[in-house]
Scaffold this active site. Structure first.
Site, PDB file in Angstrom:
ATOM      1  N   CYS A 193       1.597  -0.262  19.626  1.00 36.56           N
ATOM      2  CA  CYS A 193       2.697  -0.009  20.303  1.00 36.56           C
ATOM      3  C   CYS A 193       3.023  -1.162  21.206  1.00 36.56           C
ATOM      4  CB  CYS A 193       2.552   1.334  20.727  1.00 36.56           C
ATOM      5  SG  CYS A 193       4.136   1.943  21.562  1.00 36.56           S
ATOM      6  N   CYS A 235      10.562  10.897  29.678  1.00 35.01           N
ATOM      7  CA  CYS A 235       9.552   9.727  29.516  1.00 35.01           C
ATOM      8  C   CYS A 235       9.090   9.454  30.650  1.00 35.01           C
ATOM      9  CB  CYS A 235      10.229   8.640  28.873  1.00 35.01           C
ATOM     10  SG  CYS A 235       9.357   7.194  28.595  1.00 35.01           S
ATOM     11  N   GLU A 276      13.052  -0.866  27.070  1.00 33.09           N
ATOM     12  CA  GLU A 276      14.329  -0.824  25.719  1.00 33.09           C
ATOM     13  C   GLU A 276      14.407  -1.958  25.451  1.00 33.09           C
ATOM     14  OE1 GLU A 276      16.971  -0.674  23.491  1.00 33.09           O
ATOM     15  OE2 GLU A 276      16.759   1.215  24.396  1.00 33.09           O
ATOM     16  N   LEU A 292      17.044  10.162  19.512  1.00 36.59           N
ATOM     17  CA  LEU A 292      17.756  11.065  19.347  1.00 36.59           C
ATOM     18  C   LEU A 292      17.772  11.974  20.559  1.00 36.59           C
ATOM     19  CD1 LEU A 292      20.778  11.162  18.297  1.00 36.59           C
ATOM     20  CD2 LEU A 292      19.680  12.713  16.514  1.00 36.59           C
ATOM     21  N   HIS A 293      16.877  12.947  20.155  1.00 30.32           N
ATOM     22  CA  HIS A 293      16.490  13.816  20.920  1.00 30.32           C
ATOM     23  C   HIS A 293      17.237  14.952  21.269  1.00 30.32           C
ATOM     24  CE1 HIS A 293      12.983  11.123  21.715  1.00 30.32           C
ATOM     25  NE2 HIS A 293      13.847  10.498  22.276  1.00 30.32           N
ATOM     26  N   ASN A 353       4.703  15.411  25.097  1.00 35.01           N
ATOM     27  CA  ASN A 353       3.454  14.867  25.574  1.00 35.01           C
ATOM     28  C   ASN A 353       3.648  14.945  27.217  1.00 35.01           C
ATOM     29  OD1 ASN A 353       1.728  14.085  23.317  1.00 35.01           O
ATOM     30  ND2 ASN A 353       3.569  12.328  23.248  1.00 35.01           N
TER      31      ASN A 353
END
Length: 412
Positions: A128, A142, A210, A264-265, A342
């Protein structure tokens, strides 16, 4: 770069060179390395050959010392060492989770910090990778979104994460390179080497930042990673995740060509405006149309919709059915990646219950759309999805709100 449709909120700034006056070759294309050698005094033919050799040693062999480049004349190696370096990010901290996940806190040449994570699985190993120090956006679930954006990472800093991971995993080819007939004064001990099996098989641009607000540098880095004469990672094993920077999505498909994941979420304007405030600029309908138009998307290369499960916020049966409806309305070749939230210090949300997540997943599966539930990895070292944050400070809620307001104002 200037993002079509509005003023780009990102100011890259100048990245100091690692190595003082010497030029770091990591992140440069072969043509750029050749041009540097010509500028330093080599003739065009010699520069072309040396650039090809150096490229191979950097990206296929993982070498950081010119003295190890055994097919380059011994007399030339000090000349290269005086002018260039083959850099790596500085490791400030390395952690290993109970589940085998690894996280590195890295420092750039200017001291700015960012993180990368390696997630091992039985059939793959996923790195990642971060694209910014901090983040342009302020997605509310986030941890990275609570940071101010400091700057974009340069291509060399992005690809440097991949090189460092391969260093740490010990998976560069072993042995000595065979002598090349068109070089001079090679080492006498040159011989064959073997390319070992890889642990690092996949890359996701899902770390800090981003990626589409750092398009040129991300593109440059991924082109190097995909180059067949170097790291040679297939574009089918690379995924770029965006929160929905709609004007750049088609360019990403056309010019980079990797897999697309979309954060999306939520399935309605009110909730997505809250969770992913970029939605106030590029709404769900506009985003889904951009997904439908994404070059190369098909049933073999489906778009992944990332959906973090937040208790009593976006996890109802009605939300699941609306998600199915939207995917079918736009005829999207898609799968849904359900992510249990998380937690992190000060987070305003709770994770949906396991039962609720399973019911949500089942409703989507029953409609013929894949909706696997991601197993959280690296939670004990704050390495799981949405937990990355390099700053050691703990801002107050008022400070977090102020940062969020500043970001939203910059985005317009």
């Amino acid at each position: 770069m200037q993002i079509p449709g509005h003023i780009d909120p990102v100011t890259t700034g100048t990245v100091p060179l690692r190595g003082g006056n010497r030029i770091d070759l990591v992140g440069l294309t072969r043509d750029a390395i050749r041009a540097e050698l010509v500028e330093a005094g080599l003739d065009a033919k010699a520069a072309k050959l040396r650039a090809k050799q150096i490229w191979h040693w950097i990206y296929h062999r993982g070498v950081t010392d010119f003295e190890a480049m055994t097919d380059i004349a011994k007399s030339m190696r000090p000349w290269l060492t005086d002018r260039y370096i083959i850099g790596r990010p500085t490791v400030r901290e390395a952690q290993v989770s109970n589940d085998g996940t690894r996280k590195w806190l890295l420092a750039a040449a200017d001291g700015q910090e960012y993180e990368m994570v390696f997630i091992p699985d039985a059939d793959r190993g996923t790195l990642c990778v971060s694209s910014q120090v901090g983040c342009t956006l302020n997605c509310r679930f986030c941890h990275t979104g609570t940071m101010r954006l400091v700057r974009n990472l340069a291509a060399g800093e992005i690809v440097g994460q991949v090189l460092l991971a391969r260093d740490a995993l010990g998976e560069w080819p072993k042995g000595t390179m065979a002598s090349a007939p068109d070089t001079d004064d090679e080492d006498d001990d040159a011989g064959h080497y073997t390319s070992d099996g890889r642990m690092l098989t996949n890359i996701v641009m899902m770390g800090m930042g981003e990626p589409l607000y750092n398009f040129d540098e991300v593109k440059g880095a991924l082109k190097i990673v995909m180059d067949g004469d170097g790291l040679a990672l297939s574009k089918r094993r690379i995924t770029l995740s965006t929160s929905g920077v709609v004007p750049m999505m088609a360019r990403a498909g056309e010019e980079i060509g990797v897999n697309l994941a979309v954060s999306l979420h939520a399935v309605n304007k009110e909730i997505r405006d809250e969770i992913v405030p970029l939605n106030r600029k590029y709404g769900i309908e506009e985003l889904l149309q951009a997904c439908a138009d994404y070059p190369g998307a098909n049933n073999a290369r489906r778009i992944t919709f990332e959906y973090v499960m937040l208790k009593d916020k976006n996890d109802s049966d009605e939300d699941a059915r609306e998600l199915v409806r939207l995917i079918k309305q736009y005829k999207l070749p898609a799968k849904v990646n359900l992510i249990p939230f998380n937690p992190w210090p000060g987070a305003p949300y709770e994770c949906s219950t396991p039962e609720r997540v399973r019911k949500f997943s089942n409703l989507i599966f029953e409609a013929g759309i894949s909706a696997p539930i991601r197993t959280p990895r690296g939670r004990d070292i704050m390495a799981a999805c949405g937990q990355l944050k390099s700053a050691a400070t703990k801002p107050t809620r008022a400070e977090l709100d102020r940062i969020a307001e500043e970001k939203q104002a910059a985005l317009g």
